[in-house]
Design a protein around this motif. Structure first.
Motif, PDB file in Angstrom:
ATOM      1  N   ASN A   5       0.818  -1.211   0.000  1.00  0.00           N
ATOM      2  CA  ASN A   5       0.000   0.000   0.000  1.00  0.00           C
ATOM      3  C   ASN A   5       0.850   1.258   0.000  1.00  0.00           C
ATOM      4  O   ASN A   5       0.484   2.279   0.531  1.00  0.00           O
ATOM      5  CB  ASN A   5      -0.989   0.011   1.174  1.00  0.00           C
ATOM      6  N   TYR A   9      -8.777  12.534  -2.394  1.00  0.00           N
ATOM      7  CA  TYR A   9      -8.764  12.759  -0.948  1.00  0.00           C
ATOM      8  C   TYR A   9      -8.706  14.244  -0.603  1.00  0.00           C
ATOM      9  O   TYR A   9      -9.193  14.657   0.443  1.00  0.00           O
ATOM     10  CB  TYR A   9      -7.572  12.022  -0.326  1.00  0.00           C
ATOM     11  N   GLY A  69     -12.999  12.092   5.222  1.00  0.00           N
ATOM     12  CA  GLY A  69     -12.298  10.871   5.602  1.00  0.00           C
ATOM     13  C   GLY A  69     -10.801  11.023   5.730  1.00  0.00           C
ATOM     14  O   GLY A  69     -10.068  10.039   5.865  1.00  0.00           O
ATOM     15  N   TYR A  70     -10.332  12.289   5.726  1.00  0.00           N
ATOM     16  CA  TYR A  70      -8.884  12.521   5.704  1.00  0.00           C
ATOM     17  C   TYR A  70      -8.213  12.070   6.998  1.00  0.00           C
ATOM     18  O   TYR A  70      -7.049  11.669   6.987  1.00  0.00           O
ATOM     19  CB  TYR A  70      -8.622  14.010   5.458  1.00  0.00           C
ATOM     20  N   ILE A 116      -6.926   8.399   6.626  1.00  0.00           N
ATOM     21  CA  ILE A 116      -6.279   7.963   5.385  1.00  0.00           C
ATOM     22  C   ILE A 116      -5.272   6.840   5.633  1.00  0.00           C
ATOM     23  O   ILE A 116      -5.035   6.004   4.761  1.00  0.00           O
ATOM     24  CB  ILE A 116      -5.599   9.132   4.639  1.00  0.00           C
ATOM     25  N   ALA A 169      -8.255  -0.336   5.226  1.00  0.00           N
ATOM     26  CA  ALA A 169      -9.599  -0.326   4.658  1.00  0.00           C
ATOM     27  C   ALA A 169     -10.541  -1.241   5.425  1.00  0.00           C
ATOM     28  O   ALA A 169     -11.726  -0.941   5.576  1.00  0.00           O
ATOM     29  CB  ALA A 169      -9.541  -0.733   3.187  1.00  0.00           C
ATOM     30  N   GLY A 205     -10.946   2.774   7.073  1.00  0.00           N
ATOM     31  CA  GLY A 205     -10.120   3.870   6.593  1.00  0.00           C
ATOM     32  C   GLY A 205      -9.852   3.766   5.098  1.00  0.00           C
ATOM     33  O   GLY A 205     -10.427   2.937   4.397  1.00  0.00           O
ATOM     34  N   ALA A 206      -8.944   4.624   4.628  1.00  0.00           N
ATOM     35  CA  ALA A 206      -8.619   4.648   3.203  1.00  0.00           C
ATOM     36  C   ALA A 206      -7.560   3.620   2.827  1.00  0.00           C
ATOM     37  O   ALA A 206      -7.386   3.308   1.648  1.00  0.00           O
ATOM     38  CB  ALA A 206      -8.146   6.043   2.789  1.00  0.00           C
ATOM     39  N   LEU A 209      -4.306   3.897   2.924  1.00  0.00           N
ATOM     40  CA  LEU A 209      -3.139   4.449   2.236  1.00  0.00           C
ATOM     41  C   LEU A 209      -1.867   4.160   3.025  1.00  0.00           C
ATOM     42  O   LEU A 209      -1.897   3.851   4.212  1.00  0.00           O
ATOM     43  CB  LEU A 209      -3.294   5.959   2.052  1.00  0.00           C
ATOM     44  N   GLU A 263       1.773   7.782   0.170  1.00  0.00           N
ATOM     45  CA  GLU A 263       0.598   8.523  -0.297  1.00  0.00           C
ATOM     46  C   GLU A 263       0.245   9.648   0.665  1.00  0.00           C
ATOM     47  O   GLU A 263      -0.109  10.759   0.243  1.00  0.00           O
ATOM     48  CB  GLU A 263      -0.577   7.560  -0.447  1.00  0.00           C
ATOM     49  N   VAL A 284     -11.364   6.558  12.661  1.00  0.00           N
ATOM     50  CA  VAL A 284     -12.527   6.311  11.805  1.00  0.00           C
ATOM     51  C   VAL A 284     -13.791   6.874  12.450  1.00  0.00           C
ATOM     52  O   VAL A 284     -14.670   7.418  11.771  1.00  0.00           O
ATOM     53  CB  VAL A 284     -12.682   4.798  11.536  1.00  0.00           C
TER      54      VAL A 284
END
Length: 415
Positions: free
Chosen positions: A23, A34, A68-69, A72, A76, A80-81, A83, A87, A135
């Motif tokens: 990731n 984002y 959702g920052y 990040i 997932a 979360g994202a 990342l 990233e 989250v």
């Protein structure tokens, strides 16, 4: 931030599950997913007001949370994202180009979520509650800095008193507590000198709640030259209690190979360098725009055609162009569990030092290109000129960075 001379390969061991999802930054990573352009422009428009009025950018935080920052770096599968640091570094550069103080404040929350990721990637689940909290909307403050404490992660003037239920009560004073008006959980450390297995450095999280009123005092003392929107106020702790389920780690004081130490240092240095790299890029863009807009009375040509201005901007670009690839490579190495052995701390502190010093030089040159208009407080370059100075005070400072790099190449000083 001082750095240990003893690193262990356990920091880079494979996760307990035998593997991990790749990731780091991927080819199709789109930062606008984002940080959309319209969100970024709203944040940019608010930045001068928060600097002028010395206020916290609550609207920025609200919009970033809604986007959702704050999650990040959370996997997932936890909501979360998902990342990686590579990233997140690119995103923080982008955010800092719009509002350095907002980016620096959010950085401190992202440090804790990044540390949680570093630990979980290495099979340590001690900060899962940080990931779940991010989250759910929690904002994590960074309560590590103390006046006069050059041990930083390896010692503390804050007392950590063990409680009967396994929690800890912290008494001491933390400085530069970014997100001071809004954090909901303060990640901090203190020294336990009374436990039978002590002394121990205790890392834990103290909630802000009705029960903590009076035990946590936030001074309204943030009136600084720059980075005013971070509202990094002094925090007094008067037996502020971290419940047992929020005690993340008890480790020996001094240089320590614990993965938490590596996690804090690596994420802090890389995301901090990202903010100042973002400032450098914004200053370069403003200088290019000023050179195209200004016209020489002597030649009748825009300054973009002036050989001296072109040379100065070229120097700025040469310095800036080196930073993003270095950040990306080191962040990928953290994400990918690379083992740099005893060189890790010199690489990380060196990255922060280069980013901060280069950013300061680039902003200085941008001011010269833009001319006298940048001296006005209302000019964005004037704000960047003040904001970029804060980089000199973040760990690792120039002395610590040089000492760490010298040790990496020459060995430790002889007694």
């Amino acid at each position: 931030m001082s750095t240990p001379h003893c690193l262990r390969s356990s920091w880079h061991a494979a996760p307990a599950n035998g593997g991990r999802r790749e990731n780091g930054r991927v080819n199709d990573f789109d930062p606008t997913a984002y940080l959309p352009d319209d969100l970024l422009e709203r944040i940019r428009e608010r930045a001068p007001r928060h600097d002028r009025e010395n206020t916290f950018p609550e609207a920025d935080l609200d919009e970033l949370r809604d986007a959702g920052y704050l999650a990040i770096l959370v996997p997932a599968e936890l909501g979360g994202a998902g990342l990686g640091l590579a990233e997140a570094s690119a995103l923080q550069q982008r955010l800092a180009g719009a509002a350095p103080a907002t980016a620096l404040a959010i950085n401190m929350h992202l440090v804790w979520t990044g540390v949680a990721k570093v630990l979980s990637d290495r099979g340590v689940d001690a900060l899962r509650f940080v990931q779940e909290g991010a989250v759910a909307g929690d904002v994590f403050g960074f309560g590590i800095s103390e006046a006069g404490n050059d041990l930083v992660l390896f010692g503390s003037g804050t007392d950590a008193a063990p409680q009967a239920d396994g929690g800890y009560a912290f008494t001491g004073t933390k400085i530069f507590t970014s997100l001071a008006p809004v954090w909901t959980q303060l990640g901090l450390h203190g020294l336990d000198t009374t436990s039978p297995d002590g002394p121990k450095m205790v890392y834990a999280f103290v909630p802000r709640s009705e029960e903590s009123a009076g035990r946590i005092v936030t001074r309204d003392d943030w009136d600084t030259l720059g980075m005013r929107g971070t509202q990094s106020r002094t925090t007094e702790l008067h037996c502020a209690v971290a419940p047992p389920e929020r005690v993340a780690r008890r480790i020996d004081p001094g240089p320590n190979p614990d993965p938490l130490v590596f996690g804090i240092f690596s994420v802090f240095e890389l995301l901090l360098a990202s903010v100042y790299t973002g400032i450098a890029r914004r200053a370069l863009d403003l200088a290019v725009a000023a050179a195209a807009k200004r016209t020489s009375k002597r030649t009748g040509k825009p300054y973009s055609q002036d050989p001296d201005i072109r040379w100065r901007i070229a120097g700025m670009a040469l310095a800036y162009d080196a930073l993003p690839p270095q950040l990306d490579a080191l962040a990928r190495d953290v994400d990918g569990l690379a083992d740099h052995g005893t060189r890790w701390f010199s690489l990380l502190s060196g990255m922060k030092h280069r980013a901060v010093t280069a950013a300061k030089t680039i902003v200085d040159d941008a001011v010269l290109v833009a001319g006298g208009s940048s001296y006005f407080a209302s000019n964005e370059l004037g704000r960047l000129y003040r904001d970029v100075l804060a980089g000199l005070f973040h760990p690792s400072d120039p002395e610590s960075a040089h000492s760490t790099v010298a040790t990496a190449w020459l060995g430790p000083l002889e007694d």
